[in-house]
Design a protein around this motif. Sequence first.
Motif, PDB file in Angstrom:
ATOM      1  N   ASN A  42       0.688  -1.127  -0.153  1.00  0.00           N
ATOM      2  CA  ASN A  42      -0.093  -0.080  -0.045  1.00  0.00           C
ATOM      3  C   ASN A  42       0.986   1.184   0.130  1.00  0.00           C
ATOM      4  N   LYS A  43       0.518   2.106  -0.969  1.00  0.00           N
ATOM      5  CA  LYS A  43       1.371   3.339  -1.001  1.00  0.00           C
ATOM      6  C   LYS A  43       1.360   4.358   0.080  1.00  0.00           C
ATOM      7  N   LYS A  44       0.367   4.245   0.769  1.00  0.00           N
ATOM      8  CA  LYS A  44       0.136   5.287   1.839  1.00  0.00           C
ATOM      9  C   LYS A  44       0.685   4.630   3.178  1.00  0.00           C
ATOM     10  N   THR A  45       0.446   3.449   3.237  1.00  0.00           N
ATOM     11  CA  THR A  45       0.853   2.735   4.572  1.00  0.00           C
ATOM     12  C   THR A  45       2.276   2.310   4.816  1.00  0.00           C
ATOM     13  N   GLY A  46       2.700   1.829   3.277  1.00  0.00           N
ATOM     14  CA  GLY A  46       3.991   1.217   3.229  1.00  0.00           C
ATOM     15  C   GLY A  46       3.930  -0.267   3.586  1.00  0.00           C
ATOM     16  N   GLN A  47       2.699  -0.889   3.737  1.00  0.00           N
ATOM     17  CA  GLN A  47       2.473  -2.301   4.278  1.00  0.00           C
ATOM     18  C   GLN A  47       1.833  -3.081   3.192  1.00  0.00           C
ATOM     19  N   ILE A  48       2.104  -4.396   3.177  1.00  0.00           N
ATOM     20  CA  ILE A  48       1.307  -5.200   2.423  1.00  0.00           C
ATOM     21  C   ILE A  48       0.095  -5.701   3.139  1.00  0.00           C
ATOM     22  N   GLN A  49      -0.803  -5.538   2.575  1.00  0.00           N
ATOM     23  CA  GLN A  49      -2.204  -5.763   3.189  1.00  0.00           C
ATOM     24  C   GLN A  49      -2.850  -7.310   2.975  1.00  0.00           C
ATOM     25  N   ASP A  50      -2.451  -7.893   1.850  1.00  0.00           N
ATOM     26  CA  ASP A  50      -2.649  -9.444   1.755  1.00  0.00           C
ATOM     27  C   ASP A  50      -1.767 -10.088   2.645  1.00  0.00           C
ATOM     28  N   LEU A  51      -2.280 -10.850   3.705  1.00  0.00           N
ATOM     29  CA  LEU A  51      -1.703 -11.608   4.782  1.00  0.00           C
ATOM     30  C   LEU A  51      -0.976 -12.521   4.171  1.00  0.00           C
ATOM     31  N   LEU A  52      -1.536 -13.298   3.221  1.00  0.00           N
ATOM     32  CA  LEU A  52      -0.899 -14.536   2.632  1.00  0.00           C
ATOM     33  C   LEU A  52       0.280 -14.007   1.546  1.00  0.00           C
ATOM     34  N   ILE A  53       0.109 -12.916   0.981  1.00  0.00           N
ATOM     35  CA  ILE A  53       1.292 -12.599   0.264  1.00  0.00           C
ATOM     36  C   ILE A  53       2.348 -11.968   1.204  1.00  0.00           C
ATOM     37  N   LYS A  54       1.978 -11.426   2.312  1.00  0.00           N
ATOM     38  CA  LYS A  54       2.982 -11.093   3.310  1.00  0.00           C
ATOM     39  C   LYS A  54       3.914 -11.961   3.811  1.00  0.00           C
ATOM     40  N   ASP A  55       3.268 -13.187   4.115  1.00  0.00           N
ATOM     41  CA  ASP A  55       3.797 -14.297   4.558  1.00  0.00           C
ATOM     42  C   ASP A  55       4.820 -14.943   3.675  1.00  0.00           C
ATOM     43  N   VAL A  56       4.591 -15.069   2.302  1.00  0.00           N
ATOM     44  CA  VAL A  56       5.455 -15.423   1.165  1.00  0.00           C
ATOM     45  C   VAL A  56       6.777 -14.182   1.169  1.00  0.00           C
ATOM     46  N   VAL A  57       6.577 -13.100   1.329  1.00  0.00           N
ATOM     47  CA  VAL A  57       7.629 -11.849   1.164  1.00  0.00           C
ATOM     48  C   VAL A  57       8.383 -12.294   2.374  1.00  0.00           C
ATOM     49  N   ASP A  58       7.786 -12.310   3.694  1.00  0.00           N
ATOM     50  CA  ASP A  58       8.749 -12.551   4.734  1.00  0.00           C
ATOM     51  C   ASP A  58       9.408 -13.767   4.812  1.00  0.00           C
ATOM     52  N   LEU A  59       8.836 -14.761   4.184  1.00  0.00           N
ATOM     53  CA  LEU A  59       9.667 -16.439   4.006  1.00  0.00           C
ATOM     54  C   LEU A  59      10.698 -16.208   3.031  1.00  0.00           C
ATOM     55  N   VAL A  60      10.468 -15.640   2.080  1.00  0.00           N
ATOM     56  CA  VAL A  60      11.650 -15.464   0.851  1.00  0.00           C
ATOM     57  C   VAL A  60      12.798 -14.514   1.655  1.00  0.00           C
ATOM     58  N   GLU A  61      12.456 -13.365   1.985  1.00  0.00           N
ATOM     59  CA  GLU A  61      13.349 -12.687   2.600  1.00  0.00           C
ATOM     60  C   GLU A  61      14.410 -13.086   3.529  1.00  0.00           C
ATOM     61  N   THR A  62      13.858 -14.027   4.454  1.00  0.00           N
ATOM     62  CA  THR A  62      14.507 -14.607   5.639  1.00  0.00           C
ATOM     63  C   THR A  62      15.441 -15.760   4.894  1.00  0.00           C
ATOM     64  N   GLU A  63      14.833 -16.421   3.573  1.00  0.00           N
ATOM     65  CA  GLU A  63      15.551 -17.183   3.055  1.00  0.00           C
ATOM     66  C   GLU A  63      16.805 -16.672   2.358  1.00  0.00           C
ATOM     67  N   ILE A  64      16.550 -15.313   1.871  1.00  0.00           N
ATOM     68  CA  ILE A  64      17.667 -14.824   0.961  1.00  0.00           C
ATOM     69  C   ILE A  64      18.705 -14.282   2.158  1.00  0.00           C
ATOM     70  N   ALA A  65      18.387 -13.737   3.392  1.00  0.00           N
ATOM     71  CA  ALA A  65      19.151 -13.297   4.274  1.00  0.00           C
ATOM     72  C   ALA A  65      19.963 -14.520   4.675  1.00  0.00           C
ATOM     73  N   SER A  66      19.564 -15.840   4.933  1.00  0.00           N
ATOM     74  CA  SER A  66      20.304 -16.906   5.610  1.00  0.00           C
ATOM     75  C   SER A  66      21.349 -17.296   4.503  1.00  0.00           C
ATOM     76  N   GLN A  67      21.224 -16.945   3.178  1.00  0.00           N
ATOM     77  CA  GLN A  67      22.027 -17.327   2.125  1.00  0.00           C
ATOM     78  C   GLN A  67      23.040 -16.493   1.664  1.00  0.00           C
ATOM     79  N   SER A  68      22.837 -15.153   2.391  1.00  0.00           N
ATOM     80  CA  SER A  68      23.599 -14.110   1.610  1.00  0.00           C
ATOM     81  C   SER A  68      24.855 -13.779   2.192  1.00  0.00           C
ATOM     82  N   GLN A  69      25.910 -13.229   1.803  1.00  0.00           N
ATOM     83  CA  GLN A  69      27.375 -13.345   2.487  1.00  0.00           C
ATOM     84  C   GLN A  69      27.346 -12.005   3.035  1.00  0.00           C
ATOM     85  N   PRO A  70      27.975 -12.002   4.465  1.00  0.00           N
ATOM     86  CA  PRO A  70      28.134 -10.728   5.116  1.00  0.00           C
ATOM     87  C   PRO A  70      29.325  -9.916   4.375  1.00  0.00           C
ATOM     88  N   LEU A  71      29.107  -8.845   4.496  1.00  0.00           N
ATOM     89  CA  LEU A  71      30.258  -7.738   3.771  1.00  0.00           C
ATOM     90  C   LEU A  71      31.234  -7.554   4.830  1.00  0.00           C
TER      91      LEU A  71
END
Length: 290
Positions: free
Chosen positions: A149-178
Motif C-alpha cells: 500500500n503506497k500510503k501505509t507502506g505495508q502489504i495488506q494481503d496477509l498470505l502475500i506478506k507471509d510469502v515475502v517474509d519467508l523469501v526475505e528470510t531465506e535470502i538473508a540466510s543465504q547471503s554473504q556478510p560484507l
Amino acid sequence: MMYSMLQIGYTKWSEIPQEDQELWFRQFAQEFNWHPDHTETVRIRFKAKAMDSYTKQVNAWKKVWQKNKRPRNINGRVFEQLIVHWQKDETAETSSRNSKNRKSDRGGKGMYVHNLGACSMSTKEDELIEANDGNPVDRLQLIKVAHTNKKTGQIQDLLIKDVVDLVETEIASQSQPLSDDGDSVGASTNLSRLQINEMVEKAVPKRKGGFLVGLARRASSYPASSSQAPYADPMILEELHDKGERIVALEEQNATIQAENATILAELASQKKTNAEIMEKLNRLFASSS
C-alpha cells in the motif's frame, strides 16, 4: 484482431486453436520488426498479453450484454455464440463459484488484496523493467511493489506478506556478510535473479492449472542465461528475410533510377550544347549572307 480476425465465440484464449493463435502472431509480426534471435521471446510475451487482453475483452462484452445492449463492431456470430455460453446454467454456477472463491478468507488470510488498481501484473512488470533500464526484475520485487500500500507502506494481503517474509528470510540466510564481524545488517544479496524467482515460486501457493497466486506467468520467469539455442520460427524468419530482400531490391531500384536520371541529364546538357553551337553557326551564316 478481436474484431476482424475472430470468427468463433471462444470463451477464453486457451480455446482458440494453436493455428489461429499463430495466425494472430504472424499478423502482429507484419507490423513490427525484431532480431530473429528474439522471436520466441516476442512470441511468449505476445501470447501472455493476448491472453490477458482477450479475457478482459470477453468480460467487457459480457457486461454490455448484461445491460441488454450490443457491443459495437463485434462479429454477430461471435456475439451470439458467447451469449449461448453465458446463458448456460453451468456457466452461471462457475461464475458464482469463482466469485465465492475470490471472497473466501483463505484459511483466515482474508480476501486477496493488491494495489495495482486497473493495472495488470504483467503491465506493472513491464513498468519496473523500463524503470530498471530495460533489465528484468526478480519476482520478489514485483510481488512487493504490486501488493504494498503506497500510503501505509505495508502489504495488506496477509498470505502475500507471509510469502515475502519467508523469501526475505531465506535470502538473508543465504547471503554473504560484507563485514568481518559477521554483522548480518551488512549482508549482501549475492543471489541471482533466477534463484530469487525460484524461491518465490516455491513459496507462493499454486492455483488450479499451476498458476501462481498474486503473480503473472511471464517470460521473465524463464532462465536468463539458458544454454539452449533460441527457437526461431521458420515462417517468421522467412517473412523477415523477404522484408530484407524487398528493402535491398528497392534500394537497388532507386540507385538504378538515379543513374538513369543522371544519364538523361547528361544527354540533355550535351544536346543543349549542340543546339547552341548550331544556332551560333546559323547566326554567322545569316550575318555573312546579309
